[in-house]
Scaffold this active site. Structure first.
Site, PDB file in Angstrom:
ATOM      1  N   GLU A  99      -2.008   9.895   2.571  1.00 14.45           N
ATOM      2  CA  GLU A  99      -2.919  11.031   2.482  1.00 14.45           C
ATOM      3  C   GLU A  99      -3.886  10.894   3.652  1.00 14.45           C
ATOM      4  O   GLU A  99      -4.721   9.988   3.672  1.00 14.45           O
ATOM      5  CB  GLU A  99      -3.689  11.017   1.164  1.00 14.45           C
ATOM      6  N   ASP A 155      -3.412   6.750  -1.059  1.00 21.70           N
ATOM      7  CA  ASP A 155      -4.619   7.567  -1.135  1.00 21.70           C
ATOM      8  C   ASP A 155      -5.569   7.239   0.014  1.00 21.70           C
ATOM      9  O   ASP A 155      -5.745   6.069   0.376  1.00 21.70           O
ATOM     10  CB  ASP A 155      -5.310   7.278  -2.474  1.00 21.70           C
TER      11      ASP A 155
HETATM   12  C1  GLC Z   1      -8.042  11.381  -2.570  1.00 18.05           C
HETATM   13  C2  GLC Z   1      -7.555  11.992  -3.865  1.00 18.05           C
HETATM   14  C3  GLC Z   1      -8.738  12.552  -4.593  1.00 18.05           C
HETATM   15  C4  GLC Z   1      -9.705  11.433  -4.878  1.00 18.05           C
HETATM   16  C5  GLC Z   1     -10.091  10.697  -3.603  1.00 18.05           C
HETATM   17  C6  GLC Z   1     -10.785   9.401  -3.893  1.00 18.05           C
HETATM   18  O1  GLC Z   1      -8.571  12.333  -1.716  1.00 18.05           O
HETATM   19  O2  GLC Z   1      -6.563  12.943  -3.621  1.00 18.05           O
HETATM   20  O3  GLC Z   1      -8.356  13.202  -5.778  1.00 18.05           O
HETATM   21  O4  GLC Z   1     -10.846  11.934  -5.493  1.00 18.05           O
HETATM   22  O5  GLC Z   1      -8.962  10.367  -2.827  1.00 18.05           O
HETATM   23  O6  GLC Z   1      -9.861   8.463  -4.388  1.00 18.05           O
END
Ligand code: GLC
Ligand code: CA
Length: 543
Positions: free
Chosen positions: A260, A205
């Site tokens: 991500e 993440d």
């Molecule tokens: C990422 C996740 C999202 C979350 C954020 C903070 O972007 O996909 O859902 O709110 O991280 O952890």
């Protein structure tokens, strides 16, 4: 073999997938009961959103214990069983690890609050004195991704107003200090914990923002919105990734590390990917692109060009748990996606959006690399924009005072069967209602209603995923894509020797290249022509 390079991966948003115990919230029992459904779609793997103990200030992305399961979802025993049962069905399992921050209830943060300024406990996070008289102003001008300042002031143990701590998301999500070796060690242990339990990969993440400018310099208010922040594009990230990579590689066959990485520029994005670091990352450029042939073609070309030199596979995503569902995006006059404006309530043509979404599925699944399917897109679900305010849970909605409707609308529990809510999401007789209300019109969009209807979105996805799985030309990375000549507004490309994908984004019917047969079309051809907003996969004549 690096299985993730060309995999189709189904994203399971656990709290909205299926509720096994009738409390209105999806859980691991629910996922286990429906693994046959997922395997039957023809995907290779599942990615599960966070399942850890959490106060749920950000739907589980605020983690209080990285080595356990939240009781609302089940137990570690359920997680072990889920992994084993997925493996029995040939499905790999990717779990979500959130290294940028934890919950404010995590024991480390609680210990930091109880400790002194400049203590070892506080140095695992970013605690700083405030600016201005009495330290009343935040240490710098950074803003939270969820709105409002990225800093919150604490009350010191002696009762005085004290230091501030950094949180790039909600105030209940304090950012870890990745310059701190204890933080690094802790995450090595967490990675091993889950890989030892059989996880085949980790979705990381917020992977681009772990390392901060140690001086916490102000962000330049004049900088264009696309410019790097004092917490992206920092060299230190590579050492962190390399260490994770070493851990992943120590398991037989290796394990996937998927980042991500929200960066608007594919070349900057690709700098995060290296064969000895992060393997692959979500390509949000494609997701944010409008329904426009030139724009999509440019995104595809730039993405492939940026990935090639680092040897990373591209990933293709249309939707996830953070963005407006694409049936809705494609049904509006402006079909782009931007966090700055979700365009809720803007004029919407769901028939058009659905038609385009069907064509987009064929486009996405024909591109070289890996593809993600967000639960519910295979049912053609759209964004639920009229949730009552009282039902909304997303901190984005709360922290912006309702200016941003947030992400609840793409997280509504799935409809499985039956004619009224909860549509089989919870077991029959379960007293609790789904945690977000489902619209009655979903009665025609349940898995049950769509199964065996050849015109349904579900059967299109099943057919497309199966073909993608079985057709080496479509799937294999060794089969590069080559654009074919096409009329304006039409995307046509070849995979391998004998398969072509043609998508008509123009207003007029398009002719097809010479072919032997139609493998699959998103809507029926008319007199051999491809109607507007339709896509097709063709078996080409071999020369
Ligand atoms: C990422 C996740 C999202 C979350 C954020 C903070 O972007 O996909 O859902 O709110 O991280 O952890
Ligand atoms: Ca439940």
């Amino acid at each position: 073999m690096q299985w993730w390079r060309d995999a189709a991966i189904y994203q399971v948003y656990v709290r909205s997938f299926a509720d096994g115990n009738g409390d209105g919230i999806g859980d691991l029992r629910g996922v286990r009961d429906r693994l046959d459904y997922i395997a039957g779609l023809g995907v290779d793997a599942i990615w599960l959103n966070p399942w850890y103990p959490s106060p749920m200030a950000d739907a589980g992305y605020d983690i209080a214990d990285f080595r356990d399961i939240d009781p609302v979802f089940g137990t570690l025993t359920d997680a072990d069983a889920l992994i084993a049962e997925a493996h029995e069905r040939g499905l790999r399992v990717i779990i979500d690890v959130v290294p940028n921050h934890c919950s404010d209830q995590h024991p480390w943060f609680q210990a930091a609050l109880a400790a002194e300024p400049r203590s070892p406990e506080r140095s695992r996070f970013w605690f700083r004195p405030g600016r201005g008289p009495g330290g009343d102003l935040p240490p710098n001008n950074w803003v939270s991704h969820f709105g409002g300042p990225a800093w919150t002031r604490v009350t010191e143990p002696d009762g005085r107003p004290g230091q501030w701590y950094l949180h790039l998301f909600a105030s209940q999500q304090p950012d870890f200090n990745w310059d701190n070796s204890e933080v690094r060690e802790e995450f090595h242990g967490i990675l091993r914990f889950w890989l030892d339990r059989g996880a085949d990969g980790i979705r990381i993440d917020s992977a681009a923002i772990l390392v901060k400018d140690p001086f916490l310099a102000d962000a330049d208010p004049q900088a264009p919105p696309q410019a790097p922040h004092p917490y992206t594009d920092r060299d230190g990230i590579h050492e962190i990734y390399r260490q994770w990579r070493r851990i992943a590689d120590s398991y037989p066959g290796g394990r996937a590390l998927i980042g991500e990485i929200w960066l608007p520029d594919p070349h900057r994005f690709a700098l995060y990917l290296r064969s000895n670091e992060m393997h692959s990352a979500f390509n949000f450029d494609f997701l944010a692109a409008p329904w426009d042939a030139e724009a999509l073609r440019r995104t595809v070309d730039e993405t492939l060009a940026a990935h090639a030199p680092v040897g990373a596979p591209a990933t293709w995503v249309l939707s996830n748990h953070d963005v407006t569902r694409h049936v809705t995006r494609y049904g509006r006059a402006d079909t782009t996606f931007s966090f700055a404006d979700r365009r809720h309530g803007r004029e919407l043509d769901l028939v058009l959006g659905t038609r385009r979404a069907r064509a987009a599925a064929l486009l996405t699944m024909a591109l070289p690399g890996s593809v993600y399917v967000y639960q519910g897109e295979e049912l053609g679900l759209w964004e639920i924009e009229d949730l009552p305010d009282s039902a909304r849970q997303d901190p984005m909605w709360h922290r912006t005072g309702g200016a941003d409707p947030g992400r609840d609308g793409c997280r509504v529990p799935l409809p499985w069967s039956g004619g009224e809510p909860p549509f089989g999401f919870s077991p029959s007789g379960g007293a609790a209602r789904p945690w977000l209300p489902q619209p009655g019109s979903w009665r025609d969009f349940t898995v049950e209603a769509q199964s065996e209807d050849p015109a349904s979105m579900l059967e299109l996805y099943r057919a497309a995923l199966r073909l993608r799985h079985d057709e080496p030309s479509l799937r294999s990375e060794r089969e590069p894509m080559r654009w074919l000549p096409a009329a304006p507004g039409v995307l046509a490309f070849r995979r391998g020797d004998d398969v072509a994908c043609v998508i008509n984004l123009s207003d007029v019917p398009a002719t097809l290249p010479e072919h032997d047969s139609v493998l699959l079309s998103s809507d029926p051809l008319e007199d051999g022509l491809l109607s507007p907003n339709t896509g097709v996969w063709l078996r080409l004549r071999r020369d």
